[in-house]
Design a protein around this motif. Structure first.
Motif, PDB file in Angstrom:
ATOM      1  N   VAL A 147       1.087   6.880  -6.803  1.00 44.36           N
ATOM      2  CA  VAL A 147       0.020   7.865  -7.042  1.00 44.36           C
ATOM      3  C   VAL A 147       0.579   9.279  -6.878  1.00 44.36           C
ATOM      4  N   SER A 148       1.369   9.504  -5.848  1.00 47.15           N
ATOM      5  CA  SER A 148       1.980  10.823  -5.627  1.00 47.15           C
ATOM      6  C   SER A 148       2.915  11.197  -6.767  1.00 47.15           C
ATOM      7  N   TRP A 149       3.675  10.249  -7.241  1.00 43.57           N
ATOM      8  CA  TRP A 149       4.600  10.507  -8.348  1.00 43.57           C
ATOM      9  C   TRP A 149       3.842  10.894  -9.607  1.00 43.57           C
ATOM     10  N   GLY A 197       2.173   1.762  -3.430  1.00 39.97           N
ATOM     11  CA  GLY A 197       1.087   2.236  -4.289  1.00 39.97           C
ATOM     12  C   GLY A 197       0.829   3.722  -4.104  1.00 39.97           C
ATOM     13  N   SER A 198       0.826   4.185  -2.863  1.00 41.38           N
ATOM     14  CA  SER A 198       0.587   5.612  -2.619  1.00 41.38           C
ATOM     15  C   SER A 198       1.760   6.451  -3.120  1.00 41.38           C
ATOM     16  N   MET A 199       2.970   5.931  -3.063  1.00 43.84           N
ATOM     17  CA  MET A 199       4.122   6.635  -3.625  1.00 43.84           C
ATOM     18  C   MET A 199       3.957   6.790  -5.133  1.00 43.84           C
ATOM     19  N   PRO A 246       0.821  -1.229   0.000  1.00 46.82           N
ATOM     20  CA  PRO A 246       0.000   0.000   0.000  1.00 46.82           C
ATOM     21  C   PRO A 246       0.851   1.275   0.000  1.00 46.82           C
ATOM     22  N   MET A 247       1.943   1.280   0.755  1.00 50.01           N
ATOM     23  CA  MET A 247       2.820   2.436   0.787  1.00 50.01           C
ATOM     24  C   MET A 247       3.437   2.679  -0.590  1.00 50.01           C
TER      25      MET A 247
END
Length: 83
Positions: free
Chosen positions: A73-75, A69-71, A66-67
């Protein structure tokens, strides 16, 4: 050269493991689904097949996905803002 131990972290089922080696033989013993194969694959990646080894998403400890994945999305969001 003799390797006394290796430490494996965040690889498949292995969050933080230290594996000690004897001078003659080392035997991996444990319950099913405890990480024996993961430890052997990690050793193979770094000691034998360095040129051919390719890490994949399946090599990342499941709890970290999950972490990651969120990285991602932020990128992507940051890239969209700069264009």
């Amino acid at each position: 050269m003799h390797i006394d131990f290796v430490e494996i972290g965040n690889f498949r089922k292995l969050l933080a493991v230290r594996v000690g080696f004897s001078k003659d033989k080392t035997v991996f013993v444990g319950a099913n689904n405890s990480g024996k194969t993961s430890a052997m694959v990690a050793l193979r990646y770094f000691l034998i097949e360095r040129e051919q080894s390719r890490f994949s998403l399946h090599d990342i400890t499941l709890s970290h996905r999950p972490m990651i994945g969120s990285m991602g999305v932020s990128w992507v969001a940051a890239r969209l803002q700069t264009h």
